[in-house]
Design a protein around this motif. Structure first.
Motif, PDB file in Angstrom:
ATOM      1  N   LYS A   1     126.902  77.275 -42.097  1.00 28.31           N
ATOM      2  CA  LYS A   1     126.807  76.168 -41.270  1.00 28.31           C
ATOM      3  C   LYS A   1     128.226  75.491 -40.954  1.00 28.31           C
ATOM      4  O   LYS A   1     128.605  75.369 -40.084  1.00 28.31           O
ATOM      5  N   ILE A   2     128.955  75.799 -42.407  1.00 23.85           N
ATOM      6  CA  ILE A   2     130.185  75.076 -41.950  1.00 23.85           C
ATOM      7  C   ILE A   2     131.345  75.981 -41.231  1.00 23.85           C
ATOM      8  O   ILE A   2     131.855  75.341 -40.197  1.00 23.85           O
ATOM      9  N   LEU A   3     131.172  77.255 -41.307  1.00 23.74           N
ATOM     10  CA  LEU A   3     131.966  78.117 -40.394  1.00 23.74           C
ATOM     11  C   LEU A   3     131.422  78.083 -38.973  1.00 23.74           C
ATOM     12  O   LEU A   3     132.382  78.011 -37.930  1.00 23.74           O
TER      13      LEU A   3
ATOM     14  N   GLY B   1     132.227  67.873 -35.274  1.00 25.82           N
ATOM     15  CA  GLY B   1     131.197  68.420 -36.386  1.00 25.82           C
ATOM     16  C   GLY B   1     131.090  67.554 -37.444  1.00 25.82           C
ATOM     17  O   GLY B   1     130.301  68.010 -38.507  1.00 25.82           O
ATOM     18  N   ASN B   2     131.275  66.320 -37.535  1.00 24.82           N
ATOM     19  CA  ASN B   2     130.925  65.353 -38.419  1.00 24.82           C
ATOM     20  C   ASN B   2     131.514  65.723 -39.869  1.00 24.82           C
ATOM     21  O   ASN B   2     132.366  66.321 -40.104  1.00 24.82           O
ATOM     22  N   VAL B   3     130.678  65.133 -40.803  1.00 23.34           N
ATOM     23  CA  VAL B   3     131.003  65.505 -42.229  1.00 23.34           C
ATOM     24  C   VAL B   3     130.961  66.921 -42.567  1.00 23.34           C
ATOM     25  O   VAL B   3     132.016  67.324 -43.281  1.00 23.34           O
ATOM     26  N   ARG B   4     130.138  67.875 -41.753  1.00 24.03           N
ATOM     27  CA  ARG B   4     130.395  69.173 -42.079  1.00 24.03           C
ATOM     28  C   ARG B   4     131.835  69.899 -41.700  1.00 24.03           C
ATOM     29  O   ARG B   4     132.275  70.588 -42.525  1.00 24.03           O
ATOM     30  N   GLU B   5     132.221  69.287 -40.691  1.00 23.11           N
ATOM     31  CA  GLU B   5     133.435  69.564 -40.260  1.00 23.11           C
ATOM     32  C   GLU B   5     134.715  69.132 -41.015  1.00 23.11           C
ATOM     33  O   GLU B   5     135.545  69.876 -41.456  1.00 23.11           O
TER      34      GLU B   5
ATOM     35  N   SER C   1     124.978  66.794 -35.366  1.00 18.17           N
ATOM     36  CA  SER C   1     124.867  68.006 -36.349  1.00 18.17           C
ATOM     37  C   SER C   1     126.059  67.519 -37.153  1.00 18.17           C
ATOM     38  O   SER C   1     127.166  67.242 -37.108  1.00 18.17           O
ATOM     39  N   GLY C   2     125.659  67.696 -38.563  1.00 15.14           N
ATOM     40  CA  GLY C   2     126.648  67.644 -39.643  1.00 15.14           C
ATOM     41  C   GLY C   2     126.800  66.187 -40.339  1.00 15.14           C
ATOM     42  O   GLY C   2     127.684  65.737 -40.958  1.00 15.14           O
ATOM     43  N   THR C   3     126.079  65.243 -39.722  1.00 11.98           N
ATOM     44  CA  THR C   3     126.122  63.881 -40.085  1.00 11.98           C
ATOM     45  C   THR C   3     125.319  63.433 -41.478  1.00 11.98           C
ATOM     46  O   THR C   3     125.382  62.458 -41.970  1.00 11.98           O
TER      47      THR C   3
END
Ligand SMILES: Nc1ncnc2c1ncn2[C@@H]1O[C@H](COP(=O)(O)OP(=O)(O)OP(=O)(O)O)[C@@H](O)[C@H]1O
Length: 494
Positions: free
Chosen positions: A55-57, A410-414, A229-231
């Protein structure tokens, strides 16, 4: 000849010897139906370890797809899009990217050579893949056996060096989690779930959400979690489960966007032995039966097809399921949490989401704020860095400025992914040049300078603490003297 070129040369040789033509046709071998179902089930342990990093990638990046393949080259999971329907289809879950099928490509070469590789443009054997730059890295289990590989492909131009670093970090992180998890037993969720205290944040918006979630956890109403996404929607969903009375029951998650139409009913309802050729000999419980007494998370619920929405509505109304090929109705007692990054009202207005289902799902509505609207980006960076890096690292003022000025689509994940890369590249201090974004987004920024962000954070913390400097300093995870210095700098009174 450099090692990379030797790998490519050897791979081209093998393709030529096997009679593969660069003009195609490329192997279109693709698993679906029961074969795919069984393969995914067998690979669950591996997938669970790789998925967070995949997901991170792959998520939130333009023209970029991240996939994981098993050691035979079958794609097991996928994130992101290459922005081209045909290319995306060629990387569907179930397609095979071994060298024998697709010619020289990063996944095929990595599975063959058991070492990381970048395959750029014209280094691909088949002409139709030459618009891609791909990097892949192998993943081994704790016994040193090859489980498969993580791969990132993009149509954007570039050297592939940063892609290579990213897949190496992701593969290493996945191997690390494989070392720390035990294979999951079918009836257990296996890994520890997030708790409310895992939701980091020193910002009013996050504090409010946590407060509401703590109350909501004690009730049995359905919940919709909305956010980009990624929050942290999944993090919040798990915390809602672990903070409430259902924590003694199971938590199961169903990724609605990755659900092929043909698998909807067997995933939701399960099946009895012999329900279809190839069904597991003892039958299998569906997600609702698995979640009985606990919570089910319908992740990416806004992506459910209309057919799947009808099927889901039936379970929610009847509160019982019948396994495929079985006659017995099984009552299920499940709390439903739906997570979505789509505006469901808009989806309803445009005919893509059923209103009756929406009202079944909506009891409590929680919104996770995007990172760019949070005042605690630097606190989050510090917190995540501690989690990511085994040695403690500082963030230089230049790097901090770059972090707060970015818009974080991409929020926290990014943020996690950028910090992973930065931690990988840096010594004991992360410098500006170690903070690298997707080039296409780099120009966007939130418009805030480091000083403005810092001033806002100090103001908000003081307001929250009712002027109590000790409390405000605690919230900002800093000392009282540092806070006094900042208040002086920005001319603020408590
Ligand atoms: N407040 C937070 N504190 C700590 N970690 C966080 C926070 N928010 C998000 N994360 C981390 O960011 C990553 C993404 O979170 P999560 O998967 O919950 O997001 P999501 O909104 O469900 O994403 P998607 O919609 O793309 O599935 C995870 O690794 C999670 O641990």
């Amino acid at each position: 000849m450099p090692v990379e070129q030797l790998l490519i040369h050897a791979s081209w040789k093998r393709c030529q010897i096997s009679g593969l033509s660069p003009e195609g046709p490329v192997g279109e071998s693709k698993l679906n139906g029961r074969l795919l179902h069984d393969l995914l089930e067998q690979s669950e342990f591996f997938l669970e370890a790789v998925r967070p990093y995949l997901k991170i990638l792959g998520k939130g990046k333009q023209n970029c797809t991240a996939v994981v393949v098993n050691n035979d080259g079958y794609i097991l999971s996928k994130e992101g899009s290459l922005g081209d329907e045909n290319l995306d289809r060629s990387m569907d879950i179930g397609t095979n990217w071994s060298e024998e099928n697709k010619g020289t490509n990063a996944m095929g070469v990595v599975l063959h050579e058991k070492t990381s590789a970048v395959i750029k443009g014209s280094h691909h054997y088949c002409r139709k893949h030459r618009i891609l730059t791909c990097a892949a890295s192998p993943v081994f289990n704790p016994k040193g056996e090859l489980l498969g590989a993580v791969n990132v492909s993009t149509t954007e131009e570039g050297s592939g060096t940063s892609l290579l670093q990213a897949v190496k970090v992701a593969a290493a992180a996945a191997e690390n989690s494989l070392h720390h998890t035990v294979p999951r037993r079918p009836e257990l969720t296996g890994k520890p779930l997030y708790k409310m205290e895992d939701i980091a944040g020193a910002c009013e918006k996050v504090e409010k959400i946590k407060e509401m979630a703590e109350k909501a956890a004690m009730l049995d109403y359905p919940v919709i979690i909305y956010g980009e996404s990624g929050t942290g929607k999944e993090l919040l969903a798990q915390s809602l489960h672990t903070a409430g009375p259902r924590r003694i029951g199971p938590f199961t998650a169903l990724n609605c966007s990755a659900l092929p139409e043909t698998l909807i009913e067997s995933e939701l309802f399960g099946y009895e032995k012999g329900a279809f050729t190839g069904a597991q000999s003892k039958g299998k419980a569906g997600k609702f039966e698995e979640a009985d007494g606990g919570t089910i998370l319908l992740d990416e619920a806004g992506d459910l097809s209309l057919k799947a929405q009808g099927t889901l509505l039936r379970v929610l109304q009847e509160k019982k399921v019948t396994r495929l090929g079985g006659g017995k109705e099984i009552p299920v007692d499940v709390r439903v949490i739906a997570a979505t990054n789509k505006n469901l009202q808009k989806e309803i207005a445009e005919g893509r989401f059923r209103k009756d289902l929406y009202f079944r799902l909506k009891g409590i509505f929680l919104t996770m704020p995007p990172l760019r609207e949070r005042t605690d980006i630097l606190n989050m960076a510090g917190y995540l860095l501690q989690k990511i890096s085994p040695v403690s690292k500082k963030i230089s003022p230049g790097a901090a400025e770059k972090i707060v000025r970015y818009s974080w689509p991409g929020n926290v994940r990014e943020l996690e992914s950028v910090l992973m890369q930065a931690a990988f590249l840096s010594g004991d201090t992360i410098q500006k040049e170690h903070v690298q974004f997707e080039s296409v987004y780099e120009m966007e920024n939130s418009g805030w300078t480091l000083e403005e962000t810092e001033k806002n954070a100090v103001l908000e913390a003081l307001e929250w603490a009712g002027g109590n400097v000790s409390l405000a300093a605690e919230r900002l995870q800093t000392s009282r003297s540092t806070l006094y210095a900042k208040m002086k700098k920005y001319n603020l009174n408590s």
